[in-house]
Structure formats: structure tokens, C-alpha cells
Design a protein around this motif. Structure first.
Motif, PDB file in Angstrom:
ATOM      1  N   THR A  80      -1.493  11.462  -3.228  1.00  0.00           N
ATOM      2  CA  THR A  80      -1.513  10.100  -2.750  1.00  0.00           C
ATOM      3  C   THR A  80      -3.083   9.683  -2.642  1.00  0.00           C
ATOM      4  OG1 THR A  80       0.734  10.170  -1.478  1.00  0.00           O
ATOM      5  CG2 THR A  80      -0.882   8.358  -0.768  1.00  0.00           C
ATOM      6  N   ALA A  81      -3.749  10.340  -1.865  1.00  0.00           N
ATOM      7  CA  ALA A  81      -5.072   9.818  -1.620  1.00  0.00           C
ATOM      8  C   ALA A  81      -6.034   9.874  -2.982  1.00  0.00           C
ATOM      9  CB  ALA A  81      -5.916  11.014  -0.896  1.00  0.00           C
ATOM     10  N   LEU A  82      -5.624  10.763  -3.977  1.00  0.00           N
ATOM     11  CA  LEU A  82      -6.366  10.680  -5.193  1.00  0.00           C
ATOM     12  C   LEU A  82      -6.074   9.420  -6.087  1.00  0.00           C
ATOM     13  CD1 LEU A  82      -7.952  12.253  -7.295  1.00  0.00           C
ATOM     14  CD2 LEU A  82      -6.118  13.311  -8.291  1.00  0.00           C
ATOM     15  N   VAL A  83      -4.678   9.030  -5.860  1.00  0.00           N
ATOM     16  CA  VAL A  83      -4.388   7.722  -6.667  1.00  0.00           C
ATOM     17  C   VAL A  83      -4.987   6.568  -6.066  1.00  0.00           C
ATOM     18  CG1 VAL A  83      -2.408   6.238  -7.097  1.00  0.00           C
ATOM     19  CG2 VAL A  83      -2.205   8.457  -7.345  1.00  0.00           C
ATOM     20  N   VAL A  84      -5.090   6.380  -4.667  1.00  0.00           N
ATOM     21  CA  VAL A  84      -5.738   5.390  -4.045  1.00  0.00           C
ATOM     22  C   VAL A  84      -7.379   5.419  -4.426  1.00  0.00           C
ATOM     23  CG1 VAL A  84      -6.209   4.262  -1.733  1.00  0.00           C
ATOM     24  CG2 VAL A  84      -3.940   5.080  -2.174  1.00  0.00           C
ATOM     25  N   HIS A  85      -7.981   6.691  -4.260  1.00  0.00           N
ATOM     26  CA  HIS A  85      -9.399   6.909  -4.481  1.00  0.00           C
ATOM     27  C   HIS A  85      -9.603   6.205  -5.984  1.00  0.00           C
ATOM     28  CE1 HIS A  85     -13.215   8.725  -5.120  1.00  0.00           C
ATOM     29  NE2 HIS A  85     -12.678   9.262  -6.027  1.00  0.00           N
ATOM     30  N   ALA A  86      -8.633   6.614  -6.972  1.00  0.00           N
ATOM     31  CA  ALA A  86      -8.948   6.111  -8.575  1.00  0.00           C
ATOM     32  C   ALA A  86      -8.991   4.738  -8.390  1.00  0.00           C
ATOM     33  CB  ALA A  86      -8.112   6.907  -9.118  1.00  0.00           C
ATOM     34  N   GLY A  87      -7.969   4.106  -7.805  1.00  0.00           N
ATOM     35  CA  GLY A  87      -7.987   2.658  -7.765  1.00  0.00           C
ATOM     36  C   GLY A  87      -9.274   1.997  -7.137  1.00  0.00           C
ATOM     37  N   LYS A  88      -9.589   2.525  -5.847  1.00  0.00           N
ATOM     38  CA  LYS A  88     -10.803   1.984  -5.413  1.00  0.00           C
ATOM     39  C   LYS A  88     -12.079   2.295  -6.279  1.00  0.00           C
ATOM     40  CE  LYS A  88     -14.005   3.530  -1.733  1.00  0.00           C
ATOM     41  NZ  LYS A  88     -14.653   2.528  -1.429  1.00  0.00           N
ATOM     42  N   ALA A  89     -12.221   3.512  -6.451  1.00  0.00           N
ATOM     43  CA  ALA A  89     -13.339   3.710  -7.521  1.00  0.00           C
ATOM     44  C   ALA A  89     -13.703   2.795  -8.682  1.00  0.00           C
ATOM     45  CB  ALA A  89     -13.487   5.254  -7.844  1.00  0.00           C
TER      46      ALA A  89
END
Length: 209
Positions: free
Chosen positions: A121-130
Motif C-alpha cells: 500500500t505504501a509503495l503504491v502511494v509513494h510511487a504516485g507521489k514520487a
């Protein structure tokens, strides 16, 4: 269902800022009755751990608001944010009411499952943010980085407290987060297309004397 929303909210918050959810859980568990960390996660409320997390939080808050450095920070955080997401999902998915309980029996089996879910979950959000940050930095030369960073930090804080106090609200905030990412991507594409259109125009060549 509520425990899943709690974990999803905390892990999503970690995708935006690795240390806001960890520090929040540790402080709330140490100084309030809102959070009682499950067995195996009490180390989050240790004073030394809280101090280290607080220092790391300050460093990330500063780095994420400086153009160019924010992109480097996002690369480094590709490992840290998902790890933090796994930790807070694992520590927080025991919530069945507004307060997080301590279900020792629940943790005795398949303890790795919530951690993996939190990491993803955090990886998906991080990818969107980055991804959106890199795109907007490209067309704005980093000018909007501080504004976006403040908005992401505010969203992270909102997700943490929604996850703990009103888990259903996590759905609304996650929808708002998706819309925010979509808006930034749309804005980037429009600005990129305008720059390309200007670049394809042939410059006026002065007539030879």
C-alpha cells in the motif's frame, strides 16, 4: 473491516511521509489511551525510538521541500516509506473501534500478512507521489515543490488521525489523494504540451542584407 481501513490509512500516510504515522502511533500510545500497541510493536513508544523518528521526520520535512533534493529524497524513500507502511499497518490493524486494542491471539498466526499489505500500500502511494513530484518539478523547475510537500504532509497527518479516530473517513481521504495525483498529472501534461507546442514553432529568421 474497520481494522483494514485503519491499516490502509496508516500505510497510505507512510507512502507520503514515512515518519509521521510512526511518530504519531508511538506518541499516542505512550501518552494517550487512543492507541494501545499490539504485542511486539511496543518498541514504537520507546523514548529513544521516538527521538530518532522525530529527527528523521524533521530531515524528511526539510528535504522534501527543496527542489532537486526532494527527488533524491524520493529515491532514498523508495525503501523507507514501504517499510514504514508495513510497520504501521502491522501495528495498527488491530483497531476495531476508535481505540486500537491488543489482540494477542490474532498476532499469533499470519503476522506477516498485514506487514506485506502495508508495504504494498505504501509503495503504491509513494510511487504516485514520487512520479507526480518529478513530473511537476520538470515543468515548474521545482517552484511548486514546497507547496506540494506541505499538502502531502497535511494529507499524511489527516490519514493518520482518520485511521485512528474515524476509519471510514479514510476512504474519503484516499479518494481525495487519487484525485490530487490525477489533477497534478493532468496539469503536468497540459503544461508539457504547451511547452512542446512552443518549441515546435519555427523561429523568425532575419532576411539577409
Amino acid at each position: 473491516m474497520l481494522e483494514v481501513l485503519t491499516g490502509a490509512g496508516l500505510a497510505s500516510a507512510s507512502g507520503l511521509n514515512a515518519f509521521i504515522p510512526m511518530l504519531s502511533l508511538g506518541l499516542l500510545s505512550r501518552f494517550t489511551d487512543l492507541v494501545n500497541l499490539p504485542a511486539g510493536w511496543e518498541w514504537l513508544e520507546n523514548e529513544w525510538v521516538l527521538g530518532i523518528i522525530a529527527v528523521l521526520l524533521v530531515l524528511e520535512l526539510v528535504a522534501d521541500k527543496i527542489p532537486a533534493i526532494d527527488s533524491i529524497n524520493d529515491v532514498v524513500q523508495t525503501v523507507i516509506r514501504p517499510t514504514a507502511g508495513g510497520i504501521v499497518f502491522g501495528a495498527g490493524t488491530a483497531a476495531q473501534t476508535a481505540a486500537i486494542q491488543n489482540p494477542a491471539e490474532w498476532w499469533q498466526s499470519n503476522a506477516w500478512v498485514p506487514v506485506v499489505i502495508g508495504v504494498m500500500t505504501a509503495l503504491v502511494v509513494h510511487a504516485g507521489k514520487a512520479g507526480t513530484r518529478a513530473a511537476t518539478n520538470t515543468v515548474s523547475v521545482g517552484a511548486v515543490a514546497p507547496v506540494l510537500s506541505v499538502g502531502e504532509d497535511a494529507m499524511s497527518v489527516g490519514l493518520v488521525f482518520a485511521a485512528i479516530l474515524i476509519p471510514v473517513l479514510v476512504l474519503v481521504l484516499l479518494l481525495a489523494l487519487v484525485l490530487m495525483f490525477w489533477w497534478m498529472w493532468s496539469t503536468f501534461r497540459r503544461m508539457r504540451d504547451r511547452l512542446k507546442a512552443r518549441g515546435t514553432k519555427s523561429p523568425d529568421v532575419p532576411a539577409a542584407a
